[in-house]
Motif scaffolding. Structure first.
Motif, PDB file in Angstrom:
ATOM      1  N   TYR A 157       0.837  -1.196   0.000  1.00 19.70           N
ATOM      2  CA  TYR A 157       0.000   0.000   0.000  1.00 19.70           C
ATOM      3  C   TYR A 157       0.874   1.248   0.000  1.00 19.70           C
ATOM      4  N   HIS A 158       0.249   2.381  -0.336  1.00 20.00           N
ATOM      5  CA  HIS A 158       0.981   3.647  -0.274  1.00 20.00           C
ATOM      6  C   HIS A 158       1.197   4.051   1.191  1.00 20.00           C
ATOM      7  N   ALA A 159       2.376   4.611   1.458  1.00 19.77           N
ATOM      8  CA  ALA A 159       2.705   4.999   2.827  1.00 19.77           C
ATOM      9  C   ALA A 159       1.683   5.988   3.396  1.00 19.77           C
ATOM     10  N   ASP A 160       1.007   6.738   2.529  1.00 20.45           N
ATOM     11  CA  ASP A 160      -0.011   7.679   3.012  1.00 20.45           C
ATOM     12  C   ASP A 160      -1.148   6.978   3.753  1.00 20.45           C
ATOM     13  N   SER A 161      -1.362   5.706   3.425  1.00 19.23           N
ATOM     14  CA  SER A 161      -2.491   5.008   4.047  1.00 19.23           C
ATOM     15  C   SER A 161      -2.074   4.223   5.293  1.00 19.23           C
ATOM     16  N   LEU A 162      -0.835   4.492   5.777  1.00 20.19           N
ATOM     17  CA  LEU A 162      -0.335   3.744   6.942  1.00 20.19           C
ATOM     18  C   LEU A 162      -1.254   3.901   8.160  1.00 20.19           C
ATOM     19  N   GLU A 163      -1.588   5.155   8.498  1.00 21.05           N
ATOM     20  CA  GLU A 163      -2.389   5.407   9.703  1.00 21.05           C
ATOM     21  C   GLU A 163      -3.774   4.764   9.589  1.00 21.05           C
ATOM     22  N   ALA A 164      -4.362   4.864   8.401  1.00 22.47           N
ATOM     23  CA  ALA A 164      -5.682   4.258   8.204  1.00 22.47           C
ATOM     24  C   ALA A 164      -5.601   2.743   8.428  1.00 22.47           C
ATOM     25  N   PHE A 165      -4.556   2.136   7.877  1.00 21.43           N
ATOM     26  CA  PHE A 165      -4.391   0.685   8.024  1.00 21.43           C
ATOM     27  C   PHE A 165      -4.184   0.301   9.493  1.00 21.43           C
ATOM     28  N   LEU A 166      -3.329   1.068  10.169  1.00 21.96           N
ATOM     29  CA  LEU A 166      -3.043   0.750  11.572  1.00 21.96           C
ATOM     30  C   LEU A 166      -4.263   1.017  12.455  1.00 21.96           C
ATOM     31  N   GLY A 167      -5.144   1.912  11.994  1.00 24.62           N
ATOM     32  CA  GLY A 167      -6.377   2.159  12.733  1.00 24.62           C
ATOM     33  C   GLY A 167      -7.345   0.983  12.620  1.00 24.62           C
ATOM     34  N   GLU A 168      -7.304   0.326  11.473  1.00 21.80           N
ATOM     35  CA  GLU A 168      -8.267  -0.758  11.235  1.00 21.80           C
ATOM     36  C   GLU A 168      -7.733  -2.125  11.637  1.00 21.80           C
ATOM     37  N   ASN A 169      -6.398  -2.247  11.701  1.00 27.03           N
ATOM     38  CA  ASN A 169      -5.790  -3.540  12.011  1.00 27.03           C
ATOM     39  C   ASN A 169      -4.916  -3.437  13.258  1.00 27.03           C
ATOM     40  N   GLN A 170      -4.951  -4.448  14.069  1.00 29.07           N
ATOM     41  CA  GLN A 170      -4.087  -4.522  15.242  1.00 29.07           C
ATOM     42  C   GLN A 170      -2.688  -4.910  14.757  1.00 29.07           C
ATOM     43  N   VAL A 171      -1.759  -3.978  14.805  1.00 25.21           N
ATOM     44  CA  VAL A 171      -0.400  -4.267  14.329  1.00 25.21           C
ATOM     45  C   VAL A 171       0.578  -4.152  15.496  1.00 25.21           C
ATOM     46  N   SER A 172       1.299  -5.218  15.775  1.00 22.85           N
ATOM     47  CA  SER A 172       2.228  -5.214  16.915  1.00 22.85           C
ATOM     48  C   SER A 172       3.535  -4.498  16.587  1.00 22.85           C
ATOM     49  N   VAL A 173       4.066  -4.776  15.386  1.00 17.70           N
ATOM     50  CA  VAL A 173       5.420  -4.313  15.074  1.00 17.70           C
ATOM     51  C   VAL A 173       5.471  -3.720  13.664  1.00 17.70           C
ATOM     52  N   GLY A 174       6.221  -2.637  13.520  1.00 15.35           N
ATOM     53  CA  GLY A 174       6.539  -2.099  12.207  1.00 15.35           C
ATOM     54  C   GLY A 174       7.996  -2.355  11.904  1.00 15.35           C
ATOM     55  N   LEU A 175       8.249  -2.973  10.748  1.00 10.68           N
ATOM     56  CA  LEU A 175       9.620  -3.250  10.324  1.00 10.68           C
ATOM     57  C   LEU A 175      10.059  -2.109   9.405  1.00 10.68           C
ATOM     58  N   LEU A 176      11.145  -1.447   9.761  1.00 16.07           N
ATOM     59  CA  LEU A 176      11.602  -0.278   8.993  1.00 16.07           C
ATOM     60  C   LEU A 176      12.771  -0.628   8.088  1.00 16.07           C
TER      61      LEU A 176
ATOM     62  N   ALA B 164       0.731   5.771  15.849  1.00 10.70           N
ATOM     63  CA  ALA B 164      -0.417   4.965  15.440  1.00 10.70           C
ATOM     64  C   ALA B 164      -0.588   3.717  16.299  1.00 10.70           C
ATOM     65  N   GLY B 165       0.303   3.547  17.285  1.00 13.48           N
ATOM     66  CA  GLY B 165       0.035   2.533  18.298  1.00 13.48           C
ATOM     67  C   GLY B 165       0.757   1.197  18.196  1.00 13.48           C
ATOM     68  N   VAL B 166       1.834   1.091  17.390  1.00 15.86           N
ATOM     69  CA  VAL B 166       2.561  -0.184  17.393  1.00 15.86           C
ATOM     70  C   VAL B 166       3.279  -0.362  18.727  1.00 15.86           C
ATOM     71  N   ARG B 167       3.602  -1.617  19.058  1.00 15.41           N
ATOM     72  CA  ARG B 167       4.274  -1.911  20.325  1.00 15.41           C
ATOM     73  C   ARG B 167       5.773  -2.010  20.140  1.00 15.41           C
TER      74      ARG B 167
END
Lengths: 222, 222
Positions: free
Chosen positions: B133-152, B169-172
Motif C-alpha cells: 500500500y501507499h505509505a499515506d495510508s499507513l495510519e488508516a491501516f493501523l487504525g483498522e488492524n491490530q499491528v504489533s510491530v513495524g519493520l523499517l 499509530a500505536g505499534v508496540r
C-alpha cells in the motif's frame, strides 16, 4: 597495545557498539565524554563501561572521562579496522544486492572486491561498481587475491558447499546470512552468522513482557 | 508459568538461540538432550544452560536432561510466539523485498499483514502475496488492524519520521533495519535495531585475534 586475549563474548559483542556510538559522538562534535554519559547513551552503567575498557588496557583518566577520537581509534584498532581486510559477496539476490548497494564496508575496515553468482543475467555486470563474476571462477579469484572474508547470501541448499569452497580457498572468516548453520571443521576459520529471527524473537519477548505487565496493572485494585 | 521479569539482557539474547537450536534438534528427530550436549552444540557450558533456564522456572529433570519438544514450547511461550503478533513492512527496496520473500515470519509467531512504500511502481502490487500500500495510508491501516510491530527498511532520511508515525499509530515495537538510531520517547514501545556492522566488526575482531596469535607463534623459537 597489550591485548588481553581472554575477553568474554559479551565484551566482544559490545565493542562494535562502542565503536558505533563513538563514531556518532564524533560526528556530533563531542570531544570528551564521561563513562557515565557514555553508559547512559548505550544503556550500560558507568562501571560496566570502565570494566569493559579495562580489559583492553584502560584508556580514560579519572575525572576527565574519555577522549572520543582516541578511544574510537583504539577500539577500531582492537576490532581490526586497520588490518586491510577484504571481502567478497557470494549471491546477488535481493539481500546480496541490498548489502552491496547500502552497506558501508569501508567504514568497517573492509574493501569489497567482487561478487559471485550463477545467474547469467548478472554475471559480467557491476552492482554499485562491484564486478559480478561467475561462481565457477571463485577459486581462481581467491587464488589471485588476498580475501579475508566471504559473505554468504546464497540459497540455503548451496550454503554449506559454498562455505566449504571459501574455507578450502583460504578465507579467514565467513559472514553468513543464509540462515543455515554452516559447519566448519577448521578452527582457524571464524563463522559469524546473522540470524534475523534472533532479533525478532528478542523484540517479541520484550513486547510480550510489557503486555503482561500492563495486564497485571489492569488487574490491580485502583 | 511464573515468569521472572528481572532477566538480564544476555539471557534474553540467548533465548532465541535456544529456541532455534531446539527447533533444529526437533527437526533432526532428537527427543531428549542433556544440558551438556545442548551446551556443546551452542558453545555454552552445561552450567550456563542450567542457570539460564532456571531464570524461567526450571524445566529439566536431574539426570534425564531436557525433553526437546516441551522445552522448545516453553521457550516459545516465553518469547511470545503464541501471542498472535502481527507486523507490517515499511519500505520495499532490495532489503525489504528480500525479507518479505525469504524471512519466515510465521515460524517466529508473526503474521505479515502488509507492506508500505511511496514508489508508485510497487504500490498496488503484491510481493510474495503480501499487498503493498501507499505509505499515506499507513495510519488508516493501523487504525483498522491490530499491528504489533513495524519493520523499517526505509532510507535513513525517512527513518525517524516513519518511526514516529508507527509509534503515534500505536505499534508496540519497531524492528529497525535502517542503520539509523531511532529515538523513541515512549517507554512502552520497544525499538530493536539490526546493525549489520556490529556483526562484521565482531568477525573482524575474531579474525584479527587469530592472525595476531599466528604471528606470535611464528615469532617463537622453533
Amino acid at each position: 597495545m597489550k591485548r588481553n586475549t581472554r575477553v568474554s563474548t559479551a565484551v566482544i559483542r559490545r565493542l562494535p557498539r562502542y565503536y558505533r556510538q563513538l563514531s556518532e559522538l564524533q560526528e556530533s562534535g563531542v570531544v570528551r565524554i564521561s563513562s557515565n554519559a557514555l553508559g547512559k547513551s548505550m544503556g550500560l552503567t558507568a562501571s560496566q563501561i570502565r570494566q569493559d575498557l579495562f580489559c583492553f588496557g584502560g584508556f580514560g583518566q579519572q575525572g576527565y572521562g574519555y577522549k572520543v577520537d582516541s578511544l574510537k581509534e583504539e577500539i577500531g584498532d582492537i576490532l581490526g579496522i586497520n588490518q586491510g581486510h577484504t571481502i567478497v559477496v557470494l549471491g546477488t539476490g535481493n539481500l546480496g544486492r541490498a548489502i552491496i548497494e547500502n552497506f558501508k564496508f569501508s567504514s568497517n575496515g573492509f574493501q569489497l572486491l567482487a561478487a559471485f553468482d550463477v545467474n547469467e543475467r548478472v554475471v559480467g555486470t557491476r552492482i554499485a561498481g562491484v564486478p559480478v563474476y561467475h561462481a565457477d571462477s571463485l577459486e581462481a579469484f581467491l587464488g589471485e587475491n588476498q580475501v579475508s572474508v566471504g559473505l554468504l547470501t546464497v540459497p540455503i541448499a548451496a550454503a554449506q558447499e559454498m562455505g566449504d569452497r571459501l574455507v578450502a580457498a583460504g578465507v579467514r572468516g565467513i559472514w553468513n546470512f543464509t540462515n543455515y548453520e554452516i559447519s566448519c571443521v577448521r578452527d582457524d576459520v571464524v563463522v559469524e552468522s546473522v540470524h534475523f529471527s534472533d532479533s525478532l524473537l528478542a523484540l517479541s519477548y520484550m513486547i510480550t513482557q510489557r503486555e503482561d505487565r500492563e495486564e497485571e496493572k489492569k488487574g490491580e485494585p485502583q
